[in-house]
Design a protein around this motif. Structure first.
Motif, PDB file in Angstrom:
ATOM      1  N   SER A  96       9.708  -2.808 -17.127  1.00 53.25           N
ATOM      2  CA  SER A  96       8.351  -2.534 -16.658  1.00 53.25           C
ATOM      3  C   SER A  96       7.853  -3.697 -15.818  1.00 53.25           C
ATOM      4  CB  SER A  96       7.411  -2.313 -17.852  1.00 53.25           C
ATOM      5  OG  SER A  96       7.852  -1.229 -18.646  1.00 53.25           O
ATOM      6  N   LEU A  97       7.264  -3.361 -14.670  1.00 48.44           N
ATOM      7  CA  LEU A  97       6.754  -4.371 -13.748  1.00 48.44           C
ATOM      8  C   LEU A  97       5.293  -4.087 -13.429  1.00 48.44           C
ATOM      9  CD1 LEU A  97       9.798  -3.317 -12.539  1.00 48.44           C
ATOM     10  CD2 LEU A  97       9.488  -5.460 -11.274  1.00 48.44           C
ATOM     11  N   ARG A  98       4.564  -5.131 -13.117  1.00 45.80           N
ATOM     12  CA  ARG A  98       3.228  -5.025 -12.527  1.00 45.80           C
ATOM     13  C   ARG A  98       3.236  -5.862 -11.254  1.00 45.80           C
ATOM     14  NH1 ARG A  98      -2.028  -5.350 -16.110  1.00 45.80           N
ATOM     15  NH2 ARG A  98      -1.194  -3.282 -16.540  1.00 45.80           N
ATOM     16  N   TRP A  99       2.676  -5.294 -10.202  1.00 50.40           N
ATOM     17  CA  TRP A  99       2.657  -6.014  -8.924  1.00 50.40           C
ATOM     18  C   TRP A  99       1.296  -5.860  -8.273  1.00 50.40           C
ATOM     19  CZ3 TRP A  99       2.517  -3.493  -3.994  1.00 50.40           C
ATOM     20  CH2 TRP A  99       2.551  -2.100  -4.048  1.00 50.40           C
ATOM     21  N   HIS A 100       1.003  -6.784  -7.354  1.00 52.95           N
ATOM     22  CA  HIS A 100      -0.306  -6.802  -6.705  1.00 52.95           C
ATOM     23  C   HIS A 100      -0.139  -6.751  -5.196  1.00 52.95           C
ATOM     24  CE1 HIS A 100      -4.122  -8.516  -5.178  1.00 52.95           C
ATOM     25  NE2 HIS A 100      -4.627  -7.853  -6.196  1.00 52.95           N
ATOM     26  N   ASP A 101      -0.703  -5.710  -4.599  1.00 58.37           N
ATOM     27  CA  ASP A 101      -0.691  -5.570  -3.138  1.00 58.37           C
ATOM     28  C   ASP A 101      -1.874  -6.344  -2.560  1.00 58.37           C
ATOM     29  OD1 ASP A 101       0.254  -3.885  -0.647  1.00 58.37           O
ATOM     30  OD2 ASP A 101      -1.943  -3.825  -0.678  1.00 58.37           O
ATOM     31  N   ARG A 102      -1.612  -7.230  -1.607  1.00 58.52           N
ATOM     32  CA  ARG A 102      -2.683  -8.036  -1.021  1.00 58.52           C
ATOM     33  C   ARG A 102      -2.803  -7.814   0.482  1.00 58.52           C
ATOM     34  NH1 ARG A 102      -1.154 -13.768   0.148  1.00 58.52           N
ATOM     35  NH2 ARG A 102       1.010 -13.724   0.805  1.00 58.52           N
ATOM     36  N   SER A 103      -2.143  -6.780   0.982  1.00 57.25           N
ATOM     37  CA  SER A 103      -2.199  -6.507   2.420  1.00 57.25           C
ATOM     38  C   SER A 103      -3.131  -5.330   2.696  1.00 57.25           C
ATOM     39  CB  SER A 103      -0.796  -6.188   2.950  1.00 57.25           C
ATOM     40  OG  SER A 103      -0.871  -5.783   4.308  1.00 57.25           O
ATOM     41  N   LEU A 104      -3.764  -5.369   3.867  1.00 61.14           N
ATOM     42  CA  LEU A 104      -4.633  -4.274   4.307  1.00 61.14           C
ATOM     43  C   LEU A 104      -4.027  -3.489   5.452  1.00 61.14           C
ATOM     44  CD1 LEU A 104      -8.076  -6.154   4.254  1.00 61.14           C
ATOM     45  CD2 LEU A 104      -7.095  -4.693   2.469  1.00 61.14           C
ATOM     46  N   VAL A 105      -2.848  -3.899   5.925  1.00 63.71           N
ATOM     47  CA  VAL A 105      -2.322  -3.286   7.148  1.00 63.71           C
ATOM     48  C   VAL A 105      -0.905  -2.741   6.979  1.00 63.71           C
ATOM     49  CG1 VAL A 105      -3.753  -4.795   8.596  1.00 63.71           C
ATOM     50  CG2 VAL A 105      -1.413  -5.487   8.025  1.00 63.71           C
ATOM     51  N   GLU A 106      -0.385  -2.643   5.741  1.00 63.49           N
ATOM     52  CA  GLU A 106       0.974  -2.129   5.578  1.00 63.49           C
ATOM     53  C   GLU A 106       0.969  -0.613   5.742  1.00 63.49           C
ATOM     54  OE1 GLU A 106      -0.466  -1.383   1.405  1.00 63.49           O
ATOM     55  OE2 GLU A 106      -0.906  -2.756   3.051  1.00 63.49           O
ATOM     56  N   ASP A 107       2.051  -0.097   6.294  1.00 61.56           N
ATOM     57  CA  ASP A 107       2.254   1.351   6.347  1.00 61.56           C
ATOM     58  C   ASP A 107       2.969   1.850   5.102  1.00 61.56           C
ATOM     59  OD1 ASP A 107       1.077   1.526   8.880  1.00 61.56           O
ATOM     60  OD2 ASP A 107       2.985   1.062   9.880  1.00 61.56           O
ATOM     61  N   SER A 108       3.828   1.006   4.520  1.00 63.04           N
ATOM     62  CA  SER A 108       4.548   1.375   3.308  1.00 63.04           C
ATOM     63  C   SER A 108       5.004   0.115   2.590  1.00 63.04           C
ATOM     64  CB  SER A 108       5.761   2.254   3.641  1.00 63.04           C
ATOM     65  OG  SER A 108       6.725   1.509   4.385  1.00 63.04           O
ATOM     66  N   THR A 109       5.262   0.282   1.293  1.00 66.60           N
ATOM     67  CA  THR A 109       5.822  -0.805   0.482  1.00 66.60           C
ATOM     68  C   THR A 109       6.992  -0.249  -0.313  1.00 66.60           C
ATOM     69  OG1 THR A 109       3.667  -1.896   0.273  1.00 66.60           O
ATOM     70  CG2 THR A 109       5.382  -2.531  -1.294  1.00 66.60           C
ATOM     71  N   LEU A 110       8.124  -0.877  -0.173  1.00 64.91           N
ATOM     72  CA  LEU A 110       9.350  -0.464  -0.844  1.00 64.91           C
ATOM     73  C   LEU A 110       9.670  -1.435  -1.969  1.00 64.91           C
ATOM     74  CD1 LEU A 110      12.153   1.053  -1.031  1.00 64.91           C
ATOM     75  CD2 LEU A 110      12.975  -0.636   0.652  1.00 64.91           C
ATOM     76  N   LEU A 111       9.948  -0.904  -3.152  1.00 61.98           N
ATOM     77  CA  LEU A 111      10.511  -1.707  -4.238  1.00 61.98           C
ATOM     78  C   LEU A 111      12.010  -1.451  -4.270  1.00 61.98           C
ATOM     79  CD1 LEU A 111      10.407  -3.512  -6.752  1.00 61.98           C
ATOM     80  CD2 LEU A 111      10.008  -1.443  -8.109  1.00 61.98           C
ATOM     81  N   ARG A 112      12.776  -2.518  -4.123  1.00 59.27           N
ATOM     82  CA  ARG A 112      14.224  -2.373  -4.180  1.00 59.27           C
ATOM     83  C   ARG A 112      14.775  -3.178  -5.344  1.00 59.27           C
ATOM     84  NH1 ARG A 112      16.677  -5.548   1.091  1.00 59.27           N
ATOM     85  NH2 ARG A 112      15.994  -7.659   0.551  1.00 59.27           N
ATOM     86  N   ARG A 113      15.915  -2.746  -5.850  1.00 58.52           N
ATOM     87  CA  ARG A 113      16.528  -3.405  -6.995  1.00 58.52           C
ATOM     88  C   ARG A 113      18.010  -3.662  -6.709  1.00 58.52           C
ATOM     89  NH1 ARG A 113      17.817   1.695  -8.942  1.00 58.52           N
ATOM     90  NH2 ARG A 113      15.835   2.241  -9.900  1.00 58.52           N
ATOM     91  N   ARG A 114      18.543  -4.642  -7.404  1.00 59.72           N
ATOM     92  CA  ARG A 114      19.987  -4.843  -7.377  1.00 59.72           C
ATOM     93  C   ARG A 114      20.427  -5.322  -8.756  1.00 59.72           C
ATOM     94  NH1 ARG A 114      21.344 -10.234  -7.155  1.00 59.72           N
ATOM     95  NH2 ARG A 114      19.707 -11.657  -6.447  1.00 59.72           N
TER      96      ARG A 114
END
Length: 519
Positions: A96-114
């Motif tokens: 389980s993760l919690r994340w914080h978006d601080r941008s106002l101009v992104e078109d998309s946000t991708l979470l990737r894993r390895r």
């Protein structure tokens, strides 16, 4: 221990002093304060408290820590990167993760894993334009594997990459860990011994990118440690270690310039050998921990090597019907040595009796301990420091599990300066130590110094309380009990609820059965 208290006090300070923050077990919340609506957005962000707090030694420090200063304008640029990624929980099949978006101009946000054993990054989740905090549970994962995560925020001007954050999933069948030891054989060659501090970690260093983290022990017993030809087993701290797979690796490191050459090492968990390595094939037939001639002060056994060890693959906790006095004393000696390695008020002194730590029978439910130490007195000669305390033993049910508890009480410490005053033949005037402490003169400096050292030592012991979780070995209708024998061993048995009848117990194929009542 100083570091631990500073951290605890810091957490308390955040909750107590940031009056606008609600410290609860719920999700982060910002409480309005007078004038807050007039603050710049970044300052309002700084008021946000971390998500629900988990053990920092196992899960890492989960504080939300935004930028100290406002970042440059996003206009005409790629998005601000995600900077806050929190591992809030993990199981054998999910993280389980919690994340914080601080941008106002992104078109998309991708979470990737390895995955460590995988071939590279793979897409896990994709978001459109979002803001604020978000929670994700990444499911369908394999047990006892390390997964790393990274966020990629994108717009027409490019992509921004977050820092990575990693976690190990739990094992599919977890064993509780109640004891950890490292057995080291120091080579019998010239300069193989060391007086430097030697540390052991059983998972990642605190403040890193991977959880679980934070376990560390400074190995310091009353004897001269790491002498040429010595073979010795050191009991290790269990902070940050609950389950078997919390031991994600182990490393041995040494500070200072006095090298140590190890002939062999062995890691034991719950008195079972899980990893053995012999260095007789190396030059000098030992492995050097040193900072000269291209050597390293650290030796690490990584996750894969540890998991492939025959001892790990065949791990099984032996049923422990008692804790012998020698084991009890070793555990306490390891704990105290680690504790006092980080403070300057005391250290191990001369041995006055059978051992530096002596356990004796006190009652059927408690032990008495006597420690032979030395008070460190700046500018003066050190003095004998006697530390005595009692430990009450017993079982307590917590969340359906029986935990074996050791609780410290009746701590007394005393320093004896009589030898010093008698030798001098007169009462010393107030020295620099007292001047620093009180900023005033007092007639009886020796008496005050005894009281001062006693107070500092006793305050250092207040956090000491250790518990060792065990699987309930008793059949339905009976509960475990612990009793102290006259030779200071701790014995376990089962007692039928509501009676004084005592039962033997054993484990068969993972289950438990009561044999017969003890007459």
């Amino acid at each position: 221990m100083k570091i631990l208290w500073k951290k605890i006090n810091f957490y308390a300070l955040v909750c107590a002093c940031a009056g606008m923050v609600a410290c609860t077990n719920d999700k982060p919340q910002v409480v309005s304060v007078e004038g807050a609506e007039n603050e710049p957005a970044i300052q309002q962000m700084q008021r946000q408290i971390r998500p629900p707090f988990l053990d920092p030694l196992r899960h890492g420090d989960l504080f939300y820590n935004p930028d100290r200063f406002s970042p440059p304008s996003e206009e005409g640029n790629k998005p601000y990167p995600v900077k806050t990624i929190l591992i809030t929980d993990y199981t054998d099949s999910s993280i389980s993760l919690r994340w914080h978006d601080r941008s106002l101009v992104e078109d998309s946000t991708l979470l990737r894993r390895r995955r460590d054993s995988g071939s590279g990054w793979e897409d896990a989740f994709t978001y459109g334009p979002v803001s604020g905090f978000h929670d994700i549970i990444d499911e369908g994962l394999e047990p006892d594997q390390r997964y790393c995560y990274q966020f990629v925020a994108t717009n027409e001007h490019g992509s921004s990459y977050s820092p990575q954050r990693c976690a190990y999933t739990n094992g599919s069948e977890e064993e509780k860990i109640f004891r950890a030891q490292l057995r080291i054989k120091t080579a019998d060659i010239s300069n193989a011994d060391t007086d430097d501090k030697v540390r052991v970690r059983l998972n990642a260093a605190p403040g890193g990118l991977t959880v679980p983290m934070g376990n560390v022990t400074v190995m310091d017993y009353g004897q001269n440690d790491f002498e040429r030809g010595d073979l010795f087993s050191y009991d290790l701290e269990l902070s940050g270690i609950t389950n078997l797979t919390d031991v994600t690796m182990f490393s041995i490191s040494k500070s200072g310039s006095n090298g140590l050459c190890m002939e062999s090492i062995e890691l034991l968990l719950n008195n079972h050998s899980v990893y053995v390595e012999d260095f007789s094939n190396e030059a000098n037939k030992c492995h050097w921990l040193d900072n000269e001639d291209g050597k390293s002060n650290t030796y690490t056994v990584f996750h894969e090597s540890l998991r492939l060890s025959p001892g790990w693959l065949n791990f099984q906790t032996p049923l422990q019907l008692s804790i012998a006095r020698d084991e009890i004393e070793s555990r306490i000696e390891g704990l105290i040595g680690h504790l006092f390695s980080s403070i300057n008020q005391a250290k191990w002194g001369d041995k006055h009796g059978r051992a530096w730590v002596e356990a004796t029978y006190r009652t059927d439910e408690s032990l008495s301990f006597d420690l032979d130490m030395e008070a460190v007195v700046p500018y003066w000669l050190n003095a004998d420091l006697d530390i005595d305390f009692s430990v009450t033993v017993g079982f307590k049910e917590e969340g359906g599990e029986w935990n074996f508890k050791l609780e410290v009480a009746n701590l007394e410490s005393s320093t004896d300066f009589d030898w010093f005053t008698n030798a001098m033949g007169f009462l010393l005037p107030c020295g620099p130590v007292i001047s620093v402490v009180l900023n005033e003169g007092i007639p009886d400096c020796i008496t005050y110094l005894e009281e001062y050292i006693d107070e500092r030592v006793e305050s250092s012991f207040q956090p000491i309380a250790r518990s060792f979780a065990i699987i309930n070995p008793c059949a339905t209708g009976t509960i475990p009990q612990a009793t102290v024998s006259t030779n200071a061993d701790i014995n376990f048995s089962c007692v039928e609820e509501g009676t004084d009848d005592d039962f033997d117990f054993i484990r068969i194929n993972g289950s438990t059965v009561v044999l017969e009542a003890v007459q």
